[in-house]
Motif scaffolding. Structure first.
Motif: not given
Length: 359
Positions: A231-251
């Motif tokens: 949350f802090l990284h997303s809110f402060n820096y806008g650095s969460i990329d859901l497209l990348l997260v989806a690939m990471l989580v599935v693998g």
């Protein structure tokens, strides 16, 4: 085939990320530690800027931790009271870690700090693991049995304000888990890792929790730490990329399930030595990239909004316009995938038992 990440603004190969996250997931399931200390450097090697690699791997760790913690919840192998004490320290540590992250980011030195942190941590952990693994292999060959003391007391055990933890059958100072949580939270915020490689041995050797409760409680703590970091990284820096997260989580989730199955059948003494060597290799690679490799500037791809597909455009606009809700959505997305994976695994496990009983 490459995919454009709308937040990190770089092109990546999804097959490479899926394969690497699955391999790291297998190692995580096999050794019972989080894979952030390997996956974050791998993302950096693939061209993802370090600040984005840290944030997105934290979101990935959240999903895998929720999946594993749900499984332990169903098995009743969690000490919630001890877990919440560690989370209190983890919350403070994460906040301090984010402040440190912000300080070095403002100085323009955060990429170097992340690289140095990984270089030293991997070198230290890898060396200790390799030495211990080689000793175990040598003892096994020579049939040497080492008698260990039942109770080893450190200064931390003399701290005041003791509390009973009925599930773990312990009478411990509340400062012991809080201080451990503080260290884990601080490291997680800067390096994008769950901290299990510190938390698990600390719970076993310092807090002295029963081994059967350690994995579930560690994952339970990691959930809260990862939520705060994400949350802090997303809110402060806008650095969460859901497209990348989806690939990471599935693998990762697929890999963790395979690793846990392999762990039930394979003797891990030799494998721990191989993991230690892998950590040292990654640490050396990071050191080479930091100090000796020809420094190259990460090319931020100039892709206009009109060239993005609907999903990428939605992610970018959502992150820019509503960072608070985007952070919450990232957290819920990871939790949903994690819980879903745990129940799918439980379903197939019960189905297999029914088939075996019928046959």
């Amino acid at each position: 085939m490459e995919v454009f990440l709308p937040i990190a603004q770089v092109f990546v190969n999804p097959i490479e990320i899926l394969l690497l996250s699955a391999i790291v997931g297998i190692l995580s399931g096999l050794f019972g530690v989080g894979g952030g200390f390997l996956m974050t450097p791998f993302l950096i090697f693939l061209g993802v800027p370090p600040a984005y690699a840290v944030a997105n791997e934290a979101n990935n760790i959240l999903a895998t931790s929720v999946s594993g913690s749900t499984t332990h919840y169903l098995k009743n192998t969690l000490d919630y009271k001890m877990g919440f004490m560690i989370v209190i320290g983890g919350t403070v540590g994460t906040s301090l870690g984010i402040l440190t992250f912000t300080y070095f980011k403002d100085l323009g030195k955060i990429d170097t700090v992340i690289s140095l942190a990984y270089m030293y941590i991997l070198a230290i952990i890898g060396t200790l693991m390799l030495v211990e693994s080689l000793r175990e292999i040598d003892r096994a060959k020579r049939n040497i049995i080492i008698k260990k003391k039942l109770h080893v007391h450190y200064w931390i055990h003399g701290l005041p304000l003791r509390m009973r933890f009925p599930k773990s059958k312990l009478y411990e100072s509340i400062f012991t888990p809080i201080l451990i949580g503080l260290l884990v939270g601080f490291i997680a915020a800067i390096m994008g890792i769950g901290g299990a490689f510190i938390l698990v041995p600390a719970m076993i050797y310092i807090i002295k929790m029963p081994t059967r409760l350690v994995p579930g409680t560690s994952l339970f703590v990691t959930i809260f730490v990862s939520v705060i970091v994400t949350f802090l990284h997303s809110f402060n820096y806008g650095s969460i990329d859901l497209l990348l997260v989806a690939m990471l989580v599935v693998g990762s989730i697929i890999g963790v399930q395979i690793g846990q199955k392999l762990g039930e059948k394979i003797d891990s003494s030799g494998l721990r030595a191989l993991l230690a060597i892998l950590l040292l290799i990654v640490g050396i690679a990071i050191a080479y990239e930091t100090f000796f490799a020809e420094q190259s500037i990460v090319v931020i791809s100039s892709v206009s909004n009109s060239d993005l597909n609907f999903f990428s455009k939605f992610i970018k606009e959502f992150s820019n316009d509503m960072p608070f809700f985007y952070g919450l959505f990232s957290i819920m997305f990871a939790i949903f995938l994690g819980v879903g994976a745990a129940f799918i695994r439980r379903f197939f496990s019960n189905l297999k038992k029914k088939i075996l009983l019928k046959s």
